[in-house]
Design a protein around this motif. Structure first.
Motif, PDB file in Angstrom:
ATOM      1  N   ALA A  62       0.830  -1.213   0.000  1.00 43.63           N
ATOM      2  CA  ALA A  62       0.000   0.000   0.000  1.00 43.63           C
ATOM      3  C   ALA A  62       0.862   1.260   0.000  1.00 43.63           C
ATOM      4  O   ALA A  62       0.414   2.332  -0.429  1.00 43.63           O
ATOM      5  N   ASP A  63       2.110   1.149   0.487  1.00 42.82           N
ATOM      6  CA  ASP A  63       3.010   2.299   0.534  1.00 42.82           C
ATOM      7  C   ASP A  63       3.999   2.312  -0.626  1.00 42.82           C
ATOM      8  O   ASP A  63       4.862   3.184  -0.698  1.00 42.82           O
ATOM      9  N   LEU A  64       3.895   1.352  -1.515  1.00 40.53           N
ATOM     10  CA  LEU A  64       4.834   1.257  -2.628  1.00 40.53           C
ATOM     11  C   LEU A  64       4.442   2.205  -3.763  1.00 40.53           C
ATOM     12  O   LEU A  64       3.266   2.572  -3.907  1.00 40.53           O
ATOM     13  N   PRO A  65       5.401   2.604  -4.595  1.00 42.29           N
ATOM     14  CA  PRO A  65       5.144   3.655  -5.596  1.00 42.29           C
ATOM     15  C   PRO A  65       4.128   3.288  -6.672  1.00 42.29           C
ATOM     16  O   PRO A  65       3.540   4.183  -7.280  1.00 42.29           O
ATOM     17  N   LEU A  66       3.918   2.010  -6.936  1.00 41.64           N
ATOM     18  CA  LEU A  66       2.932   1.626  -7.948  1.00 41.64           C
ATOM     19  C   LEU A  66       1.689   0.982  -7.337  1.00 41.64           C
ATOM     20  O   LEU A  66       0.907   0.352  -8.050  1.00 41.64           O
ATOM     21  N   ALA A  67       1.494   1.156  -6.037  1.00 43.35           N
ATOM     22  CA  ALA A  67       0.309   0.597  -5.384  1.00 43.35           C
ATOM     23  C   ALA A  67      -0.948   1.147  -6.034  1.00 43.35           C
ATOM     24  O   ALA A  67      -1.083   2.359  -6.260  1.00 43.35           O
ATOM     25  N   GLY A  68      -1.869   0.252  -6.365  1.00 41.66           N
ATOM     26  CA  GLY A  68      -3.128   0.669  -6.978  1.00 41.66           C
ATOM     27  C   GLY A  68      -3.066   0.895  -8.472  1.00 41.66           C
ATOM     28  O   GLY A  68      -4.086   1.169  -9.107  1.00 41.66           O
ATOM     29  N   LYS A  69      -1.885   0.761  -9.067  1.00 47.36           N
ATOM     30  CA  LYS A  69      -1.736   0.972 -10.509  1.00 47.36           C
ATOM     31  C   LYS A  69      -1.838  -0.354 -11.259  1.00 47.36           C
ATOM     32  O   LYS A  69      -1.400  -1.386 -10.771  1.00 47.36           O
ATOM     33  N   LYS A  70      -2.399  -0.290 -12.435  1.00 48.18           N
ATOM     34  CA  LYS A  70      -2.507  -1.466 -13.298  1.00 48.18           C
ATOM     35  C   LYS A  70      -1.431  -1.389 -14.382  1.00 48.18           C
ATOM     36  O   LYS A  70      -1.414  -0.435 -15.162  1.00 48.18           O
ATOM     37  N   VAL A  71      -0.562  -2.382 -14.375  1.00 52.37           N
ATOM     38  CA  VAL A  71       0.553  -2.422 -15.325  1.00 52.37           C
ATOM     39  C   VAL A  71       0.379  -3.641 -16.228  1.00 52.37           C
ATOM     40  O   VAL A  71       0.144  -4.750 -15.750  1.00 52.37           O
ATOM     41  N   VAL A  72       0.489  -3.414 -17.531  1.00 54.41           N
ATOM     42  CA  VAL A  72       0.430  -4.497 -18.514  1.00 54.41           C
ATOM     43  C   VAL A  72       1.802  -4.600 -19.166  1.00 54.41           C
ATOM     44  O   VAL A  72       2.368  -3.590 -19.598  1.00 54.41           O
ATOM     45  N   VAL A  73       2.347  -5.821 -19.221  1.00 52.56           N
ATOM     46  CA  VAL A  73       3.657  -6.050 -19.822  1.00 52.56           C
ATOM     47  C   VAL A  73       3.515  -7.122 -20.892  1.00 52.56           C
ATOM     48  O   VAL A  73       2.912  -8.175 -20.646  1.00 52.56           O
ATOM     49  N   THR A  74       4.052  -6.858 -22.085  1.00 54.04           N
ATOM     50  CA  THR A  74       4.099  -7.895 -23.114  1.00 54.04           C
ATOM     51  C   THR A  74       5.511  -8.479 -23.156  1.00 54.04           C
ATOM     52  O   THR A  74       6.490  -7.769 -22.930  1.00 54.04           O
ATOM     53  N   ALA A  75       5.595  -9.777 -23.439  1.00 55.59           N
ATOM     54  CA  ALA A  75       6.899 -10.447 -23.397  1.00 55.59           C
ATOM     55  C   ALA A  75       6.957 -11.563 -24.430  1.00 55.59           C
ATOM     56  O   ALA A  75       5.926 -12.129 -24.817  1.00 55.59           O
ATOM     57  N   GLY A  76       8.194 -11.882 -24.851  1.00 51.77           N
ATOM     58  CA  GLY A  76       8.400 -12.984 -25.783  1.00 51.77           C
ATOM     59  C   GLY A  76       8.350 -12.551 -27.234  1.00 51.77           C
ATOM     60  O   GLY A  76       8.233 -11.370 -27.554  1.00 51.77           O
ATOM     61  N   MET A 104      13.441 -10.293 -20.472  1.00 52.50           N
ATOM     62  CA  MET A 104      13.369  -8.882 -20.115  1.00 52.50           C
ATOM     63  C   MET A 104      11.951  -8.504 -19.705  1.00 52.50           C
ATOM     64  O   MET A 104      11.732  -7.814 -18.704  1.00 52.50           O
ATOM     65  N   GLY A 105      10.974  -8.968 -20.459  1.00 52.18           N
ATOM     66  CA  GLY A 105       9.586  -8.682 -20.113  1.00 52.18           C
ATOM     67  C   GLY A 105       9.195  -9.270 -18.774  1.00 52.18           C
ATOM     68  O   GLY A 105       8.509  -8.628 -17.962  1.00 52.18           O
ATOM     69  N   PHE A 106       9.659 -10.484 -18.501  1.00 46.73           N
ATOM     70  CA  PHE A 106       9.347 -11.118 -17.226  1.00 46.73           C
ATOM     71  C   PHE A 106       9.983 -10.345 -16.069  1.00 46.73           C
ATOM     72  O   PHE A 106       9.384 -10.189 -15.004  1.00 46.73           O
ATOM     73  N   ALA A 107      11.201  -9.859 -16.288  1.00 48.24           N
ATOM     74  CA  ALA A 107      11.885  -9.090 -15.243  1.00 48.24           C
ATOM     75  C   ALA A 107      11.134  -7.792 -14.957  1.00 48.24           C
ATOM     76  O   ALA A 107      10.998  -7.384 -13.795  1.00 48.24           O
ATOM     77  N   VAL A 108      10.637  -7.139 -15.992  1.00 41.56           N
ATOM     78  CA  VAL A 108       9.867  -5.909 -15.818  1.00 41.56           C
ATOM     79  C   VAL A 108       8.569  -6.198 -15.054  1.00 41.56           C
ATOM     80  O   VAL A 108       8.178  -5.441 -14.153  1.00 41.56           O
ATOM     81  N   ALA A 109       7.896  -7.292 -15.410  1.00 40.41           N
ATOM     82  CA  ALA A 109       6.644  -7.648 -14.739  1.00 40.41           C
ATOM     83  C   ALA A 109       6.871  -7.913 -13.252  1.00 40.41           C
ATOM     84  O   ALA A 109       6.100  -7.467 -12.390  1.00 40.41           O
ATOM     85  N   LYS A 110       7.939  -8.653 -12.929  1.00 42.14           N
ATOM     86  CA  LYS A 110       8.252  -8.936 -11.526  1.00 42.14           C
ATOM     87  C   LYS A 110       8.568  -7.644 -10.776  1.00 42.14           C
ATOM     88  O   LYS A 110       8.139  -7.457  -9.630  1.00 42.14           O
TER      89      LYS A 110
END
Length: 406
Positions: free
Chosen positions: A186-200, A220-226
């Motif tokens: 809840a205190d993290l910078p992307l809390a409440g944000k929806k992030v979509v990552v494409t990979a492969g 690279m995409g997996f690393a970004v998603a994590k």
């Protein structure tokens, strides 16, 4: 951590159902409000009265036994829960969840749940390792369902192996850790944000056994998603062909072609805060894929290609409040091509790398990139692991989304 938390406890029909009594009692003692749904088969192993006494709430077993005329029970319970915990869960209920069957109170409620779900499997060792059960559990993990791995030991059936439901003390600790992570998020910078990552790398079919693709590994995409998840975001991965398995407990949508990838991203585009297009998408596809395997004949084969949809450019033209991050793998003129791509495709950030550099190519665990915005070079990141790089990229995106450093 559990004080005031609303936990919906599901109990299914296996010998380990007797452990649900201890589990329910421990959760209540730690301050949780517990409501229980039992399957009919679970009532053969432990009584409703036991769990009603321990939870101090009515126990639900029948979809049609509506206890409140003004409310639909399975919807009300689904909306009420902070966490859904099914312990034990049988192979049967895992299969129902995987394919979306709702034929009793518990499976119907699980279809309506939007809260996080935690499952504690319990079954015979051969059932646990059966390909269908393994596939179903992998499907649930890909949707973000958390699995509490069963223990190894003597099973009720007489076998020794993996399949014993984890002990209630360990499950309660897992639940505590879940809420601890949630409170930190809840205190993290992307809390409440929806992030979509494409990979492969996308696949474009030539015929049923051949296709056009590229060297993208998905790493690279997996690393970004994590990284996005670690920073508190609600992450969706859209995955084409990869060389490694996607991260566990991230919602994952599997696609093959460029058009399928576009449709998957378009489905969630309106609710997206950040889109990271790390996938390597085919620029062209065969105009007329063969319905059957093309047989060898002659010394040459002509293949007519047509242009694919440009996902990044299309969404760049459509974006309103979304923050758009593109990737560019180049072999020369890195800055020129990166800035051209950023401007043409209306990206907010463009991550560019020269894949001819040692440590920056496809399929390896490191990368070297330059990050650009509309004003030019933002920063150069030296060789580092893709996990470290993913965190740098998402931290920068979070700052930009918050209006810092623009």
């Amino acid at each position: 951590m559990l004080n005031g938390k609303k936990i919906l406890l599901g109990v299914t029909g296996g010998i380990a159902a007797f452990k649900a009594a201890s589990l329910c009692s421990m959760l209540v003692k730690q301050g949780a409000e517990v409501r229980v749904i039992m399957t009919e088969s679970a009532t053969k192993f432990i009584s409703e009265l036991t769990l009603q006494a321990l939870s101090k709430n009515a126990v639900y077993t029948d979809t049609f036994d509506e206890k409140k005329p003004e409310a639909i029970a399975h919807i009300e319970l689904a909306d009420w829960a902070d966490l859904v915990l099914v312990a034990p869960i049988t192979a049967n209920m895992i299969g129902k969840m995987a394919v979306g069957i709702g034929d009793d109170m518990l499976s119907t409620t699980l279809l309506a749940v939007t809260a996080p779900i935690m499952l504690a499997p319990a079954m015979n060792v051969h059932m646990y390792t059966h390909p269908a059960v393994s596939r179903n559990m992998a499907e649930l993990r890909s949707r973000g369902v958390h699995m509490i791995e069963p223990g190894v030991g003597l099973l009720a059936c007489g076998y020794t192996g993996k399949g014993r439901m984890e002990e209630p003390e360990a499950i309660v600790e897992e639940v505590n850790q879940f809420f601890k992570r949630q409170s930190k998020r809840a205190d993290l910078p992307l809390a409440g944000k929806k992030v979509v990552v494409t990979a492969g790398g996308t696949i474009e079919r030539i015929d049923p056994v051949r296709y056009i693709t590229n060297d993208s590994s998905g790493k690279m995409g997996f690393a970004v998603a994590k990284a996005a998840q670690e920073l508190g975001a609600d992450v969706t991965l859209v995955v084409a062909r990869t060389q490694v398995a996607p991260p566990l407990n991230i919602n994952t949508v599997y696609v093959e072609s460029a058009m399928e990838m576009y449709e998957a991203v378009a489905n969630v585009w309106q609710d997206t805060d950040i889109l990271v297009k790390a996938a390597a998408v085919a620029d062209y596809r065969p105009k007329s894929p063969a319905q059957h395997k093309i047989k060898k004949s002659g010394d040459a084969l002509q293949l007519e290609l047509v242009k694919n949809i440009d996902i990044l450019q299309t969404l760049g033209q459509q974006k309103t409040s979304q923050f758009l991050i593109g990737f560019a793998a180049e072999t020369e003129n890195l800055e020129q091509y990166a800035m051209d791509k950023l401007q043409r495709k209306n990206c907010d950030l463009l991550i560019a790398n020269d894949v001819t550099q040692a440590g920056a190519g496809f399929g390896i665990d490191t990368n070297i990139v330059n990050i650009y915005d509309a004003q030019g070079l933002v920063k150069s990141l030296p060789m580092m692991t893709k996990e470290e790089m993913g965190l740098h990229i998402m931290e920068l995106a979070a700052e930009r989304l918050a209006g810092v450093g623009k």
